[in-house]
Design an enzyme around this catalytic site. Structure first.
Site, PDB file in Angstrom:
ATOM      1  N   GLU A   1      -8.358   0.226  -1.492  1.00  0.00           N
ATOM      2  CA  GLU A   1      -9.319  -0.456  -0.616  1.00  0.00           C
ATOM      3  C   GLU A   1     -10.492   0.459  -0.269  1.00  0.00           C
ATOM      4  O   GLU A   1     -11.639   0.016  -0.193  1.00  0.00           O
ATOM      5  CB  GLU A   1      -8.628  -0.911   0.679  1.00  0.00           C
TER       6      GLU A   1
ATOM      7  N   CYS B   1      -2.348  -0.677   4.267  1.00  0.00           N
ATOM      8  CA  CYS B   1      -1.540   0.143   5.161  1.00  0.00           C
ATOM      9  C   CYS B   1      -2.146   0.180   6.562  1.00  0.00           C
ATOM     10  O   CYS B   1      -3.349  -0.033   6.746  1.00  0.00           O
ATOM     11  CB  CYS B   1      -1.385   1.550   4.605  1.00  0.00           C
TER      12      CYS B   1
END
Length: 371
Positions: A60, A83
């Site tokens: 990401e 996460c």
């Protein structure tokens, strides 16, 4: 949930995420394989990335860095839940919120208890629209090793074998070079690159003297493990060469320590209990997992492969089949050690995938576990 048109678009970009993630095979363990893409507020692709190396930026982050200001008000598509905790890198969920992302499409939830839904909840609490379950099965399969590790706290174990049409890995004299084609053998090099460790038995080392390395561009040789309860393998075998890659030998608990000194200093010993006179493979695999080995590729003879299957340790089988036959009942089999009288008691497998490596075929199988 978005309409069907949006789902088709998300599936298209999820496939791109999976392709990106797959490029990192062999480089991110024990982390999962993750790819991400960013769509701007008009739905146009403006960034993409993958987790390239263990300890480095997550997918990401790389995708958002490429997208820059175009990401605001847009969508992040990623094959695994972002996460939410500090590890070797900051939380991806925080960065997504900071960049003003409107929608996150996650293929599947992260099985890691540290994350496990917390990343998506953090996004939702910040007002981000969250969509999950896009190509969920494909996302899980890509990270089958990671899911096995986190859900069962065990290594993922695969068996690879190259066989004739009648299931033989060598003639009765041990002749086996080569059963399959050069194309198949090149694919095996790429397969080895996916696994943390490659495991074989003492007979294979003695007869074939393999290196068990990866010989393909960009490949990374796995840790080598030899099951040798009686330390029969010559210390100068290629597999023990000190090339910077760790080497383990599984030996019996009561092995004479004086014999160990004959082996190179780079070799580590795993002292295992015996089960019916053979190394207890369940114990061995647990010890290897404790050493940080998350996945194991077994390339061995029929007895050891059969033992792994009998002990219900195998998650996947790669069976390369060449269009040739020995026609000899005494030739060596890829799996042995069973005593089957009723055909209904035979080992059975689910065929997950069939690939062609002319003139050979590859069957990817999963054992059907019986109680």
């Amino acid at each position: 949930m978005k309409n069907q048109v949006d789902i088709k678009v998300y599936e298209k970009y999820m496939k791109k995420c999976l392709c990106l993630a797959k490029k990192s095979e062999g480089h991110v363990s024990p982390n999962p394989l993750v790819g991400a893409v960013v769509l701007d507020k008009n739905g146009q692709l403006c960034g993409w990335g993958r987790h390239e190396q263990y300890g480095e930026a997550h997918a990401e982050v790389n995708a958002l860095n490429m997208a820059k200001d175009k990401a605001e008000g847009g969508t992040v598509v990623v094959n695994l839940e972002p996460c939410s905790h500090y590890g070797k890198t900051p939380p991806c969920a925080d960065l997504i919120i900071e960049k003003g992302i409107k929608t996150v499409v996650a293929g599947i939830l992260d099985p890691n208890p540290i994350v496990a839904g917390k990343g998506l909840k953090k996004l939702q609490d910040a007002g981000v629209n969250v969509i999950t379950g896009v190509l969920e099965n494909e996302c899980r399969e890509l990270n089958e090793v990671f899911f096995k590790n986190k859900e069962q706290n065990k290594p993922f174990i695969a068996v690879k074998s190259a066989v004739t049409l009648d299931g033989k890995i060598a003639t009765k004299t041990g002749s086996s070079k080569w059963i399959t084609s050069e194309v198949s053998r090149k694919s095996v090099q790429k397969l080895r690159n996916k696994y943390d460790a490659i495991l074989t038995g003492s007979n294979t080392v003695i007869i074939d003297n393999p290196s068990l390395t990866v010989r393909c561009k960009g490949g990374r040789s796995p840790i080598r493990v030899v099951v040798d309860s009686k330390l029969r393998t010559p210390p100068d075998s290629k597999v023990y060469e000190n090339d910077g890659i760790p080497v383990f030998i599984a030996v019996a608990e009561k092995t004479d320590k004086a014999v160990l000194n004959k082996y190179p200093k780079n070799v580590k010993f795993v002292f295992c209990p015996l089960k019916s006179g053979k190394i207890d493979l369940v114990y061995l695999c647990n010890k290897l997992y404790d050493e940080g080995i998350c996945s194991i590729l077994v390339e061995a003879g029929g007895d050891l492969c059969g033992q792994f299957i009998k002990d219900k340790l195998v998650d996947k089988i790669y069976l390369y089949i060449a269009p040739k036959a020995t026609g000899d009942k005494n030739a060596l089999q890829w799996i042995s050690g069973f005593d089957i009288n009723n055909i209904n008691d035979a080992c059975t497998f689910d065929v997950k995938r069939v690939k062609l490596f002319k003139p050979d075929i590859l069957l990817e199988l999963c054992p059907k576990m019986k109680d």
